[in-house]
Write a protein that holds these residues in place. Structure first.
Motif, PDB file in Angstrom:
ATOM      1  N   ARG A  44     -27.015 -13.698   8.068  1.00 45.00           N
ATOM      2  CA  ARG A  44     -26.590 -13.058   9.321  1.00 45.00           C
ATOM      3  C   ARG A  44     -25.436 -13.858   9.931  1.00 45.00           C
ATOM      4  NH1 ARG A  44     -30.584  -9.707  11.505  1.00 45.00           N
ATOM      5  NH2 ARG A  44     -31.714  -8.782   9.769  1.00 45.00           N
ATOM      6  N   ARG A  47     -24.051 -14.422  16.376  1.00 45.24           N
ATOM      7  CA  ARG A  47     -23.505 -13.615  17.465  1.00 45.24           C
ATOM      8  C   ARG A  47     -22.912 -14.493  18.562  1.00 45.24           C
ATOM      9  NH1 ARG A  47     -22.529  -9.718  14.551  1.00 45.24           N
ATOM     10  NH2 ARG A  47     -24.320  -8.795  13.536  1.00 45.24           N
ATOM     11  N   GLN A 533     -18.530  -7.834  10.661  1.00 48.22           N
ATOM     12  CA  GLN A 533     -19.168  -8.994  11.282  1.00 48.22           C
ATOM     13  C   GLN A 533     -19.679  -8.648  12.679  1.00 48.22           C
ATOM     14  OE1 GLN A 533     -16.628 -12.407  11.100  1.00 48.22           O
ATOM     15  NE2 GLN A 533     -17.872 -13.594  12.509  1.00 48.22           N
ATOM     16  N   GLY A 534     -19.320  -7.452  13.151  1.00 45.93           N
ATOM     17  CA  GLY A 534     -19.818  -7.006  14.447  1.00 45.93           C
ATOM     18  C   GLY A 534     -18.808  -7.080  15.561  1.00 45.93           C
ATOM     19  N   LYS A 536     -16.370  -5.844  17.983  1.00 44.34           N
ATOM     20  CA  LYS A 536     -16.079  -4.510  18.493  1.00 44.34           C
ATOM     21  C   LYS A 536     -14.582  -4.330  18.694  1.00 44.34           C
ATOM     22  CE  LYS A 536     -20.502  -3.600  18.775  1.00 44.34           C
ATOM     23  NZ  LYS A 536     -21.043  -4.876  18.285  1.00 44.34           N
ATOM     24  N   TYR A 540     -13.773  -1.418  14.168  1.00 40.40           N
ATOM     25  CA  TYR A 540     -15.221  -1.185  14.198  1.00 40.40           C
ATOM     26  C   TYR A 540     -15.510   0.291  14.502  1.00 40.40           C
ATOM     27  CZ  TYR A 540     -20.086  -1.627  15.913  1.00 40.40           C
ATOM     28  OH  TYR A 540     -21.440  -1.478  16.126  1.00 40.40           O
ATOM     29  N   ARG A 570     -23.871   2.195  13.152  1.00 38.73           N
ATOM     30  CA  ARG A 570     -23.761   0.983  13.970  1.00 38.73           C
ATOM     31  C   ARG A 570     -24.823  -0.030  13.584  1.00 38.73           C
ATOM     32  NH1 ARG A 570     -23.037   4.958  18.112  1.00 38.73           N
ATOM     33  NH2 ARG A 570     -20.854   5.032  18.848  1.00 38.73           N
ATOM     34  N   ILE A 573     -24.054  -2.041  10.551  1.00 33.37           N
ATOM     35  CA  ILE A 573     -23.083  -3.112  10.802  1.00 33.37           C
ATOM     36  C   ILE A 573     -23.712  -4.228  11.619  1.00 33.37           C
ATOM     37  CG2 ILE A 573     -20.897  -3.703  11.916  1.00 33.37           C
ATOM     38  CD1 ILE A 573     -19.937  -0.873  11.362  1.00 33.37           C
ATOM     39  N   ASP A 574     -24.312  -3.874  12.749  1.00 33.94           N
ATOM     40  CA  ASP A 574     -24.800  -4.876  13.686  1.00 33.94           C
ATOM     41  C   ASP A 574     -25.927  -5.721  13.104  1.00 33.94           C
ATOM     42  OD1 ASP A 574     -22.951  -3.870  15.433  1.00 33.94           O
ATOM     43  OD2 ASP A 574     -24.380  -2.686  16.610  1.00 33.94           O
TER      44      ASP A 574
END
Length: 593
Positions: A44, A47, A533-534, A536, A540, A570, A573-574
């Motif tokens: 992961r 974040r 990778q998230g 935004k 994305y 979503r 991806i997330d």
């Protein structure tokens, strides 16, 4: 060329902390994985990494060979799509190529040459055939064939506004007496097949039959094409199978490059019929034997334009990684480099990132079935070597031949479950032929998208009030199979047809301009990896929109509601799963047997 994916440096956008780029993160995982027999890569992305992460490839020409082991010809800039052009291919004469861009096109798009242009082009051709021009200045046989075939078709079959200009006629009248004594007989045939166009008259054109059995059928077909006519399905396939794969001179079974280039561009100028396009599309289906069949419940074949993107973010590779997370297997296909645009392709990105780009259809089947991957890329080089042999000639033709349409509707692997095909287009009039080819393939669903640069990705950009007439960008048309039996199509299959213009604002997206890449492979990868990778932003949103809307329009399971389909994309991806899938592909593509 060695992969640059493992040799990129970090761009720092924070004064106090150094953040790890997607490249470096992958590097550590790749190195750890390669020393063990562990399960496929899974991790992961933190974040808490708030700063923008980018790839800054090492481009110092003095150090490229030292670090990457590149040849001198590769060292121009290995992050640009132009670097993937095969260095051994001859470059066309630019003066004649510019003229071809004007005259080797359709009945309404052709732009007659001015008198000055015509004199310059014919003078260049005369000096070339007399041996006065060498290397890149020499006009190739393929260029001669395409140019004179275009002039003949214009004289015989085009409407008055796109027939010869007065300046072109004066230039021809001045140069033809000299050219007819210097040109080979195949070019004279193309320039004046009936001995009636050039006013002087000649017996070469009417009597020409070609050299040997390889050219006889081709010459017969060309007589019809040069008069503005069309061929039958069997005629087109017969010619293609006679002359392809294109052989190098001196190896036996060679065919005149001028005749073949005239055949290819002539059919495009006459606007191919459905039967001609079907012949191109299906001609080499059995070239390598029966197609492998993947044991997957759903498979989407993506038909991006093979000549790539030169301006805008190309997102399909990353969309495929997303859709594979929820068992919508995706098969991408294309080439390393293709004219006329020579833009960014999926093969360039995968090669840059270190993936195996020589995957065969049988290996692709295994990657599609792998629960850790679920998508694959197959190069035309591996699946249709006969068509791949035409790349150099296609650069010398300048304009796109019928293959540019037909190659987007290919099935290099079949599936036990449902199949769908998605293809991009730009020029109005090709949406229906593409859908016709998809139905001929017998797939359960088909979708054509008018995207930027003719790509198949829908954009997040609002339509400009000054947009050109015709179908707008984000226009989608297609068909999908029905579970209930209403009226049947002509082939006996019940289908629901649809057409829609997708407006991202209707689904909660803020309008945004498409990120530019301008032929930078590394920039395109940076945008895609950052999105997976998230991070935004426009990239994305574009990936989410294209994954979710494709699921919905194709009638995929669980995508009946658009909002649900977008949320599913979503989540892929997330959760980090889509990025894992892409990284798994890079590694496993080297191990698959």
């Amino acid at each position: 060329m060695k992969s640059l994916f493992h040799n990129s440096t970090l761009s720092i956008h924070h004064t106090n902390r150094i953040k790890t780029s997607p490249i470096d993160t992958y590097n550590r995982q790749f190195q750890q994985f390669s020393t063990t027999d562990a399960q496929p890569i899974s991790f992961r992305i933190s974040r808490q990494q708030n700063c923008r992460l980018t790839i800054k490839s090492v481009l110092d020409s003095a150090s490229i060979d030292q670090y990457f082991g590149l040849t001198e010809s590769d060292a121009r800039n290995p992050t640009l799509s132009t670097s993937f052009r095969v260095p051994m291919h001859r470059k066309p004469n630019q003066t004649v190529l510019e003229a071809q861009a004007r005259v080797c096109t359709g009945p309404t798009q052709t732009k007659p040459l001015t008198e000055e242009q015509a004199f310059r082009v014919l003078d260049t051709i005369l000096r070339s055939v007399k041996g006065e021009l060498k290397d890149e200045e020499e006009v190739s046989k393929a260029q001669l064939g395409a140019f004179f075939a275009a002039m003949t078709i214009r004289a015989n079959a085009f409407p008055e506004p796109t027939q010869w200009s007065e300046g072109e006629r004066r230039a021809i009248d001045a140069y033809w007496p000299h050219l007819v004594r210097a040109l080979p007989s195949d070019i004279i045939f193309l320039a004046d097949p009936e001995g009636s166009i050039m006013r002087l008259g000649n017996s070469i054109g009417p009597q020409y039959v070609g050299n040997g059995s390889y050219e006889m059928r081709l010459v017969g077909a060309l007589r019809e094409i040069l008069a503005g006519g069309h061929l039958g399905y069997e005629e087109v396939q017969g010619v293609l199978k006679d002359v392809l794969p294109l052989k190098k001179h001196g190896t036996g079974g060679t065919v005149s490059e001028s005749l073949l280039s005239a055949f290819l561009i002539g059919q495009r100028m006459n606007r191919e019929t459905d039967r001609e396009l079907k012949a191109y599309c299906l001609a080499f289906d059995d070239e390598l034997g029966p197609l492998p069949v993947a044991d997957v419940r759903s498979l989407t074949h993506y038909g991006e334009p093979y000549d790539g993107n030169t301006r805008f973010f190309r997102s399909t590779l990353f969309v495929a990684a997303v859709r594979s997370c929820y068992n919508e297997a995706c098969l991408l296909h294309g080439v390393d480099w293709m004219p006329p645009k020579g833009g960014i392709t999926e093969e360039q990105m995968l090669k840059f990132m270190g993936a195996n780009t020589n995957v065969t259809p049988l290996q692709a089947k295994k990657l599609l079935e792998d629960e850790a991957v679920g998508f694959a890329y197959v190069s035309q080089r591996e699946a249709r070597p006969s068509l791949y042999s035409l790349i150099e000639m296609r650069e010398h033709i300048k304009k796109r031949p019928p293959l540019a349409t037909a190659e987007k509707v290919q099935q290099y692997v079949r599936a036990t479950g449902k199949e769908a095909i998605v293809a991009g287009f730009y020029h109005e009039g090709y949406e229906e032929p593409l859908l016709m080819l998809m139905k001929r393939r017998g797939v359960h669903a088909g979708l054509v998208v008018k995207g930027e640069e003719g790509a198949l990705s829908m954009t997040m950009k609002s339509r400009s009030v000054n947009a050109s007439k015709g179908l707008p960008v984000n226009y989608c048309s297609g068909f999908r199979s029905l579970n209930t039996p209403p009226a049947y199509d002509v082939d006996g299959v019940s289908r629901e047809n649809f057409s829609v213009v997708v407006d991202p604002k209707d689904y909660g997206f803020e309008p945004s301009d498409t990120p530019r890449t301008d032929k930078s492979v590394s920039k395109n990868i940076e945008l895609g990896l950052s999105a997976l990778q998230g991070e935004k932003g426009p990239a994305y949103d574009r990936i989410v929109l294209n994954a979710g809307m494709t699921d919905h329009l194709l009638g995929c399971t669980g995508a009946e509601d658009v909002s649900t389909a977008l949320d599913r994309a979503r989540e892929a991806i997330d959760s980090g799963e889509a990025l894992n899938r892409l990284l798994n592909y890079i590694k496993i593509s080297h191990r698959v047997k």
